[in-house]
Design an enzyme around this catalytic site. Structure first.
Site, short mmCIF file in Angstrom:
data_model
loop_
_atom_site.label_atom_id
_atom_site.label_comp_id
_atom_site.label_asym_id
_atom_site.label_seq_id
_atom_site.Cartn_x
_atom_site.Cartn_y
_atom_site.Cartn_z
N GLU A 121 56.96 34.23 38.89
CA GLU A 121 56.93 34.90 40.10
C GLU A 121 58.52 35.45 40.61
OE1 GLU A 121 55.32 32.57 43.11
OE2 GLU A 121 53.28 32.54 42.01
N HIS A 158 44.58 35.00 40.99
CA HIS A 158 44.05 34.36 42.11
C HIS A 158 43.36 35.66 42.83
CE1 HIS A 158 46.15 30.75 41.73
NE2 HIS A 158 47.50 31.17 41.41
N ASN A 204 55.25 34.42 33.95
CA ASN A 204 53.91 34.39 34.78
C ASN A 204 54.15 34.83 36.15
OD1 ASN A 204 51.29 32.91 34.61
ND2 ASN A 204 52.42 31.40 36.28
N GLU A 249 45.63 31.05 36.13
CA GLU A 249 45.86 30.18 37.37
C GLU A 249 44.36 30.82 38.04
OE1 GLU A 249 49.20 30.05 39.90
OE2 GLU A 249 50.55 29.88 38.20
N ASP A 278 41.23 31.77 39.93
CA ASP A 278 40.17 31.33 41.14
C ASP A 278 39.90 32.53 41.76
OD1 ASP A 278 42.70 31.45 42.55
OD2 ASP A 278 42.58 29.39 43.04
C1 XIL Z 1 50.15 25.55 44.00
C2 XIL Z 1 49.45 24.26 44.00
O1 XIL Z 1 47.97 24.50 43.39
C3 XIL Z 1 49.58 23.50 45.17
O2 XIL Z 1 49.02 22.37 44.95
C4 XIL Z 1 51.04 23.65 45.56
O3 XIL Z 1 50.88 23.17 46.81
C5 XIL Z 1 51.54 24.88 45.80
O4 XIL Z 1 51.55 25.45 44.40
N1 XIL Z 1 51.27 30.13 41.97
C6 XIL Z 1 51.71 29.17 40.95
C7 XIL Z 1 51.36 27.80 41.35
O5 XIL Z 1 52.42 29.56 40.01
O6 XIL Z 1 52.28 26.92 40.97
C8 XIL Z 1 50.67 27.66 42.64
O7 XIL Z 1 50.20 26.15 42.87
C9 XIL Z 1 49.69 28.58 43.16
C10 XIL Z 1 50.47 29.90 43.14
#
Ligand code: XIL
Length: 302
Positions: A127, A206, A170, A235, A237
């Site tokens: 990020e 996401h 990422n 990641e 969802d």
């Molecule tokens: C999130 C986790 O799922 C949570 O449990 C935590 O509180 C915050 O981080 N991008 C990412 C992940 O790269 O590491 C993040 O994970 C979600 C967004």
């Protein structure tokens, strides 16, 4: 094949999930994980604040539990994440430029050596770009004190620390073709041209009603792959439920399978009840570990 992992494996891919160490003792959580998935990403346990809360003092125990769980069951492990502005202990932000550079390189080196041979891909930098149309870098201690070169330096340090690990950049909101993904694309293209070591790009993916699966998702994955890097969905969802959610999951799987260099998919959690999207139901298993329509469509698409 009858599980996500087996079906993905038959297509030469992995199907993974984020895992939290504190849930491994919950029998249905572990059973679902062990049955369905063949790769894991520690959800928080390999972040800087978890591994090096105070400078030079490394605490690997909780992350090691996830790695052992995975290794003893033949699952792969994705490393997440070495350099990120978030979940970063306060001491890092207090350092001056020289100490910060030393601390960044030491963190990468120590952590990668500890896990050498156990992690197939590392999110070296997470990020680093802003949202919106600017394509600019995000403010962070690394960006603000070390300048644009911090990403290149992190990747060079990572390659030296563990030459066998795949090194990924990422990010989120880079899943379709847009100003932010264009900026990441330009960086990766530049790295490949100049021989800066980078092997893969992770697309967090996401999704929700404000940010649905982009129509040009496959095309975007493909243009990165065409630069000579692997791509991974890291990641995943998708907020929603029922047939609409199921169809979105199938679209994501189809996009990955259509790109030869898309090597695997990771969903960001096993069950809706532990999703970081506290109020939502974005995953493949409900709070009682029942398979949702999205599970069926994902399996069918694999
Ligand atoms: C999130 C986790 O799922 C949570 O449990 C935590 O509180 C915050 O981080 N991008 C990412 C992940 O790269 O590491 C993040 O994970 C979600 C967004």
């Amino acid at each position: 094949a009858s599980t996500l992992g087996e079906s993905a494996s038959a297509k030469g891919r992995y199907f993974g999930t984020a895992v939290a160490a504190n849930h491994l003792g919950e029998a249905p959580y572990a059973a679902t994980l062990n049955t369905e998935f063949n790769s894991v990403t520690p959800e928080n346990e390999m972040k800087w604040d978890a591994l090096e809360a105070s400078r030079g003092s490394f605490t690997y125990g909780t992350a090691d539990r996830i790695v052992s769980h995975a290794q003893s069951r033949g699952m792969k492990v994705r490393g997440h994440t070495l350099v990120w502005h978030s979940q970063l202990p306060g001491w890092v932000g207090s350092l001056g430029a020289g100490d910060l550079r030393t601390a960044m390189n030491n963190h990468i080196t120590q952590v990668m050596r500890h896990y050498q041979g156990k992690i197939h891909s590392w999110d070296v930098v997470n990020e680093a770009f802003q949202d919106g149309s600017s394509g600019a870098r995000r403010s962070s201690p690394f960006q603000d004190k070390l300048g644009n070169g911090f990403i290149e330096e992190a990747f060079r340090t990572a390659r030296a620390a563990d030459p066998a690990a795949k090194l990924c950049y990422n990010d989120y909101n880079t899943d379709g073709v847009n100003a932010k993904s264009n900026a990441v694309y330009a960086m990766v293209k530049d790295f490949k041209q100049r021989g800066v070591p980078i092997d893969c790009v992770g697309f967090q993916s996401h999704f929700n009603s404000q940010s649905p699966v982009p129509a040009d998702y496959r095309q975007n994955l493909q243009r990165f792959a065409d630069l000579g890097v692997d791509v991974q969905i890291t990641e995943l969802d998708i907020e929603g439920s029922g047939a609409a959610q199921a169809s979105s999951y199938a679209n994501v799987v189809q996009a990955c399978l259509a790109v030869t260099r898309c090597t695997g998919i990771t969903v960001w959690g096993v069950t809706d009840k532990y999703s970081w999207r506290a109020s939502g139901t974005p995953l493949l298993f409900d709070g009682d570990y029942n398979k949702k329509p999205a599970y069926a469509s994902t399996l069918a698409a694999l």
